[in-house]
Design a protein around this motif. Structure first.
Motif, PDB file in Angstrom:
ATOM      1  N   ASN A  13      -2.817   7.741   2.050  1.00 22.42           N
ATOM      2  CA  ASN A  13      -2.987   6.613   2.872  1.00 22.42           C
ATOM      3  C   ASN A  13      -4.208   5.596   2.189  1.00 22.42           C
ATOM      4  OD1 ASN A  13      -5.480   7.728   3.553  1.00 22.42           O
ATOM      5  ND2 ASN A  13      -4.772   8.779   5.578  1.00 22.42           N
ATOM      6  N   SER A  14      -4.653   6.057   1.385  1.00 26.23           N
ATOM      7  CA  SER A  14      -5.599   5.044   0.549  1.00 26.23           C
ATOM      8  C   SER A  14      -5.113   4.342  -0.440  1.00 26.23           C
ATOM      9  CB  SER A  14      -6.652   6.047  -0.195  1.00 26.23           C
ATOM     10  OG  SER A  14      -7.530   6.502   0.724  1.00 26.23           O
ATOM     11  N   PHE A  15      -3.680   4.546  -0.567  1.00 17.41           N
ATOM     12  CA  PHE A  15      -2.834   3.578  -1.217  1.00 17.41           C
ATOM     13  C   PHE A  15      -2.032   2.815  -0.407  1.00 17.41           C
ATOM     14  CE2 PHE A  15      -3.575   7.125  -4.612  1.00 17.41           C
ATOM     15  CZ  PHE A  15      -3.852   6.145  -5.834  1.00 17.41           C
ATOM     16  N   THR A  16      -1.330   3.589   0.553  1.00 19.94           N
ATOM     17  CA  THR A  16      -0.383   2.921   1.429  1.00 19.94           C
ATOM     18  C   THR A  16      -1.034   1.901   2.443  1.00 19.94           C
ATOM     19  OG1 THR A  16      -0.430   4.800   3.128  1.00 19.94           O
ATOM     20  CG2 THR A  16       1.263   4.819   1.297  1.00 19.94           C
ATOM     21  N   THR A  17      -2.105   2.207   2.881  1.00 21.41           N
ATOM     22  CA  THR A  17      -2.846   1.346   3.825  1.00 21.41           C
ATOM     23  C   THR A  17      -3.067  -0.063   3.061  1.00 21.41           C
ATOM     24  OG1 THR A  17      -3.596   2.878   5.275  1.00 21.41           O
ATOM     25  CG2 THR A  17      -4.406   0.971   5.531  1.00 21.41           C
ATOM     26  N   PRO A  18      -3.788  -0.230   1.869  1.00 19.53           N
ATOM     27  CA  PRO A  18      -3.916  -1.369   1.184  1.00 19.53           C
ATOM     28  C   PRO A  18      -2.826  -2.084   0.680  1.00 19.53           C
ATOM     29  CG  PRO A  18      -5.646   0.389   0.556  1.00 19.53           C
ATOM     30  CD  PRO A  18      -4.643   1.136   1.354  1.00 19.53           C
ATOM     31  N   TYR A  19      -1.663  -1.278   0.472  1.00 16.90           N
ATOM     32  CA  TYR A  19      -0.514  -1.861  -0.017  1.00 16.90           C
ATOM     33  C   TYR A  19       0.120  -2.451   1.003  1.00 16.90           C
ATOM     34  CZ  TYR A  19       4.225  -1.582  -1.111  1.00 16.90           C
ATOM     35  OH  TYR A  19       5.843  -2.052  -1.247  1.00 16.90           O
ATOM     36  N   ARG A  20       0.115  -1.920   2.409  1.00 17.28           N
ATOM     37  CA  ARG A  20       0.979  -2.480   3.519  1.00 17.28           C
ATOM     38  C   ARG A  20       0.035  -3.561   4.215  1.00 17.28           C
ATOM     39  NH1 ARG A  20       3.233   3.494   4.884  1.00 17.28           N
ATOM     40  NH2 ARG A  20       4.854   3.441   3.283  1.00 17.28           N
ATOM     41  N   VAL A  21      -1.285  -3.205   4.456  1.00 23.64           N
ATOM     42  CA  VAL A  21      -2.077  -3.823   5.269  1.00 23.64           C
ATOM     43  C   VAL A  21      -3.078  -4.791   4.714  1.00 23.64           C
ATOM     44  CG1 VAL A  21      -3.636  -3.670   7.354  1.00 23.64           C
ATOM     45  CG2 VAL A  21      -1.896  -1.826   6.940  1.00 23.64           C
ATOM     46  N   TYR A  23      -3.996  -5.411   1.057  1.00 21.81           N
ATOM     47  CA  TYR A  23      -4.003  -6.033  -0.272  1.00 21.81           C
ATOM     48  C   TYR A  23      -2.574  -6.076  -0.610  1.00 21.81           C
ATOM     49  CZ  TYR A  23      -9.146  -5.484   0.375  1.00 21.81           C
ATOM     50  OH  TYR A  23     -10.340  -4.940   0.431  1.00 21.81           O
ATOM     51  N   ALA A  24      -1.638  -6.775  -0.238  1.00 21.09           N
ATOM     52  CA  ALA A  24      -0.236  -6.902  -0.624  1.00 21.09           C
ATOM     53  C   ALA A  24      -0.280  -7.319  -2.063  1.00 21.09           C
ATOM     54  CB  ALA A  24       0.538  -7.621   0.079  1.00 21.09           C
ATOM     55  N   TRP A  32      -5.537  -4.557  -7.289  1.00 18.99           N
ATOM     56  CA  TRP A  32      -4.780  -3.511  -7.898  1.00 18.99           C
ATOM     57  C   TRP A  32      -5.324  -3.241  -9.477  1.00 18.99           C
ATOM     58  CZ3 TRP A  32      -2.673  -0.143  -4.815  1.00 18.99           C
ATOM     59  CH2 TRP A  32      -2.376  -0.706  -3.265  1.00 18.99           C
ATOM     60  N   ASN A  33      -5.592  -4.597  -9.868  1.00 16.37           N
ATOM     61  CA  ASN A  33      -6.151  -4.742 -11.517  1.00 16.37           C
ATOM     62  C   ASN A  33      -7.528  -4.031 -11.376  1.00 16.37           C
ATOM     63  OD1 ASN A  33      -3.962  -6.123 -12.215  1.00 16.37           O
ATOM     64  ND2 ASN A  33      -5.336  -8.242 -11.931  1.00 16.37           N
ATOM     65  N   GLU A  34      -8.445  -4.097 -10.052  1.00 12.91           N
ATOM     66  CA  GLU A  34      -9.546  -3.279 -10.154  1.00 12.91           C
ATOM     67  C   GLU A  34      -9.346  -1.810 -10.295  1.00 12.91           C
ATOM     68  OE1 GLU A  34     -12.879  -4.049 -10.277  1.00 12.91           O
ATOM     69  OE2 GLU A  34     -12.341  -6.088 -11.082  1.00 12.91           O
ATOM     70  N   LEU A  35      -8.533  -1.387  -9.211  1.00 13.51           N
ATOM     71  CA  LEU A  35      -7.981   0.168  -9.330  1.00 13.51           C
ATOM     72  C   LEU A  35      -7.680   0.764 -10.678  1.00 13.51           C
ATOM     73  CD1 LEU A  35      -6.040   0.855  -6.077  1.00 13.51           C
ATOM     74  CD2 LEU A  35      -8.708   1.314  -6.538  1.00 13.51           C
ATOM     75  N   ILE A  36      -6.743  -0.232 -11.380  1.00 14.69           N
ATOM     76  CA  ILE A  36      -6.408   0.206 -12.520  1.00 14.69           C
ATOM     77  C   ILE A  36      -7.365   0.421 -13.677  1.00 14.69           C
ATOM     78  CG2 ILE A  36      -5.165  -0.629 -14.726  1.00 14.69           C
ATOM     79  CD1 ILE A  36      -3.315   0.503 -12.661  1.00 14.69           C
ATOM     80  N   ASN A  58       9.839   4.903  -2.653  1.00 11.02           N
ATOM     81  CA  ASN A  58      10.762   4.173  -3.379  1.00 11.02           C
ATOM     82  C   ASN A  58      10.504   2.471  -3.046  1.00 11.02           C
ATOM     83  OD1 ASN A  58      12.922   3.813  -5.190  1.00 11.02           O
ATOM     84  ND2 ASN A  58      14.495   4.017  -3.690  1.00 11.02           N
ATOM     85  N   ASP A  59       9.510   2.197  -3.235  1.00  7.15           N
ATOM     86  CA  ASP A  59       8.973   0.729  -3.075  1.00  7.15           C
ATOM     87  C   ASP A  59       8.127   0.113  -4.174  1.00  7.15           C
ATOM     88  OD1 ASP A  59       6.765   2.177  -2.507  1.00  7.15           O
ATOM     89  OD2 ASP A  59       6.473   1.821  -0.378  1.00  7.15           O
ATOM     90  N   ASP A  60       7.378  -0.859  -3.898  1.00  7.80           N
ATOM     91  CA  ASP A  60       6.783  -1.338  -5.109  1.00  7.80           C
ATOM     92  C   ASP A  60       5.531  -0.555  -5.550  1.00  7.80           C
ATOM     93  OD1 ASP A  60       8.322  -3.684  -5.649  1.00  7.80           O
ATOM     94  OD2 ASP A  60       7.192  -4.975  -4.269  1.00  7.80           O
ATOM     95  N   LEU A  61       4.895   0.079  -4.422  1.00 10.94           N
ATOM     96  CA  LEU A  61       3.819   1.076  -4.406  1.00 10.94           C
ATOM     97  C   LEU A  61       4.219   1.973  -5.610  1.00 10.94           C
ATOM     98  CD1 LEU A  61       0.784   1.759  -4.150  1.00 10.94           C
ATOM     99  CD2 LEU A  61       1.781   2.965  -2.155  1.00 10.94           C
ATOM    100  N   LYS A  62       5.387   2.725  -5.410  1.00  9.37           N
ATOM    101  CA  LYS A  62       5.856   3.479  -6.369  1.00  9.37           C
ATOM    102  C   LYS A  62       5.856   3.054  -7.609  1.00  9.37           C
ATOM    103  CE  LYS A  62      10.135   6.185  -7.520  1.00  9.37           C
ATOM    104  NZ  LYS A  62      11.393   6.725  -6.952  1.00  9.37           N
TER     105      LYS A  62
END
Length: 174
Positions: A13-21, A23-24, A32-36, A58-62
């Protein structure tokens, strides 16, 4: 990486929540660059089971995770995590704070939560989750579900949310 630096083990959820809510990818790519950057430095790691959960999306997060070539994927089953994993399940089962349903929810080996706590304990990681602990755990009124922050706290595992991780890693989105 400096061996004294805190390492963050991220829950799904520490990936999916930012992705969906929050930080698209198309609106806040800087996050996402900072995470990298922190993945590349070894400060952010994931369990194999968390990567599998993300891959199932099976989405952009994957796709993003697949492209994070330096992402350290930690095996959940190691000699140092097994005893911690067993202790986590025994605690949920026997502490009196949870109904039997809590153990039933966490007992399947494919559930990430107890493995996250076990690995964080074994490796000295800080566990990053968006899950919030229960208020007022009591043996007089046991909870139906175990929450990562509550159980992790019993084992001395530090838990924080994504925003606290950002503060500790000095991630600022301009």
């Amino acid at each position: 990486m400096n061996s004294n630096q805190e390492v963050f083990l991220l829950d799904t959820n520490s990936f999916t929540t930012p992705y969906r809510v929050f930080y698209a990818f198309d609106i806040v790519p800087a996050y996402w660059n900072e995470l990298i950057n922190h993945i590349n430095s070894g400060r952010i790691v994931v369990l194999d089971i968390v990567k599998s959960e993300i891959d199932a999306g099976n989405d952009d997060l994957k796709k993003w995770v697949a492209n994070a070539v330096n992402l350290k994927v930690i095996p959940r089953v190691t000699s140092s995590t097994i005893s911690n994993y067993q202790a986590v399940l025994q605690y949920v089962s026997g502490c009196g704070l949870y109904k039997p349903s809590a153990l039933s929810a966490w007992a399947p080996g494919t559930v990430a939560d107890p493995w996250l706590i076990a690995s964080a304990k074994a490796n000295g990681y800080t566990l990053v989750t968006q899950e919030v602990g229960s208020n007022g755990l009591s043996t007089k009124n046991p909870n139906k579900y175990a929450k990562i922050p509550d159980v992790a706290n019993h084992f001395g595992v530090k838990t924080i949310n994504v925003f606290d991780m950002m503060r500790e890693l000095e991630i600022v989105i301009n």
